[in-house]
Design an enzyme around this catalytic site. Sequence first.
Site, PDB file in Angstrom:
ATOM      1  N   GLY A  27      -4.066  86.970  37.438  1.00 51.35           N
ATOM      2  CA  GLY A  27      -4.879  86.705  36.243  1.00 51.35           C
ATOM      3  C   GLY A  27      -3.978  86.308  35.095  1.00 51.35           C
ATOM      4  O   GLY A  27      -3.208  85.339  35.194  1.00 51.35           O
ATOM      5  N   GLU A  99      -1.911  96.722  30.369  1.00 45.00           N
ATOM      6  CA  GLU A  99      -3.069  96.686  31.276  1.00 45.00           C
ATOM      7  C   GLU A  99      -3.734  98.054  31.399  1.00 45.00           C
ATOM      8  O   GLU A  99      -4.254  98.404  32.446  1.00 45.00           O
ATOM      9  CB  GLU A  99      -2.628  96.173  32.653  1.00 45.00           C
ATOM     10  CG  GLU A  99      -1.879  94.866  32.632  1.00 45.00           C
ATOM     11  CD  GLU A  99      -2.674  93.702  32.028  1.00 45.00           C
ATOM     12  OE1 GLU A  99      -3.883  93.869  31.783  1.00 45.00           O
ATOM     13  OE2 GLU A  99      -2.073  92.649  31.791  1.00 45.00           O
TER      14      GLU A  99
HETATM   15  C1  BEZ Z   1      -2.681  89.957  36.853  1.00 42.58           C
HETATM   16  O1  BEZ Z   1      -2.632  88.849  36.360  1.00 42.58           O
HETATM   17  O2  BEZ Z   1      -2.194  90.190  37.950  1.00 42.58           O
HETATM   18  C2  BEZ Z   1      -3.300  91.062  36.134  1.00 42.58           C
HETATM   19  C3  BEZ Z   1      -4.558  90.895  35.656  1.00 42.58           C
HETATM   20  C4  BEZ Z   1      -5.141  91.933  34.985  1.00 42.58           C
HETATM   21  C5  BEZ Z   1      -4.466  93.100  34.788  1.00 42.58           C
HETATM   22  C6  BEZ Z   1      -3.211  93.242  35.280  1.00 42.58           C
HETATM   23  C7  BEZ Z   1      -2.617  92.221  35.963  1.00 42.58           C
END
Ligand code: BEZ
Length: 188
Positions: A27, A99
Amino acid sequence: MSANTLEVNRTRFRFDDQDAVWLFGYGSLIFKADFPFLERRSASITGWSRRFWQGSHDHRGTLEAPGRVVTLIETPQARCQGVAYLVSPQVFEQLDFREKNGYLRFSTDMTFHDGNQTQGLVYIATPDNSAFLGPANEREIALQIATAAGPSGPNADYLLHLAESLRSLGDHDAHVFEIEIHLRQALK
Ligand code: BEZ
């Protein structure tokens, strides 16, 4: 489960004798790497689909009007394309804070673009966290994203950056690209 996963993540993994750990990003980590890394490689994981099913009230929305951001949903046979970063264990303190709105660290296998495999970590917001919003159709998701904004900026920027980054990786994520079409119409 409370949405604040900061304390839980601190106790989840010990990195005793590891100098570096692979982290899979699917993400915002794809387009916002605001942490030091030793290597960045295109990679994928299997058995998971990227979905805009997690609520965001600390980055791309507010408590009153949550945005929608991605998490991973278990889907047999599916493959999720993203980016792997080789990072020092200290980076996880910074990422746990960034996060903290529902995401827990999990261990995962990942496959690099050249077919080599390794193990690493991935952040997933599971359905039992209190910020989880769950499924909606792509148009409804786009309309929610179109109006949400939080301390990290408009929710629309998040989606548009992600879609652009996935195109650069050569990925075709039907869920993300369909939301993108509805979102671009809503923003006109
Ligand atoms: C990611 O891009 O892997 C990610 C997305 C949301 C929260 C943490 C990591």
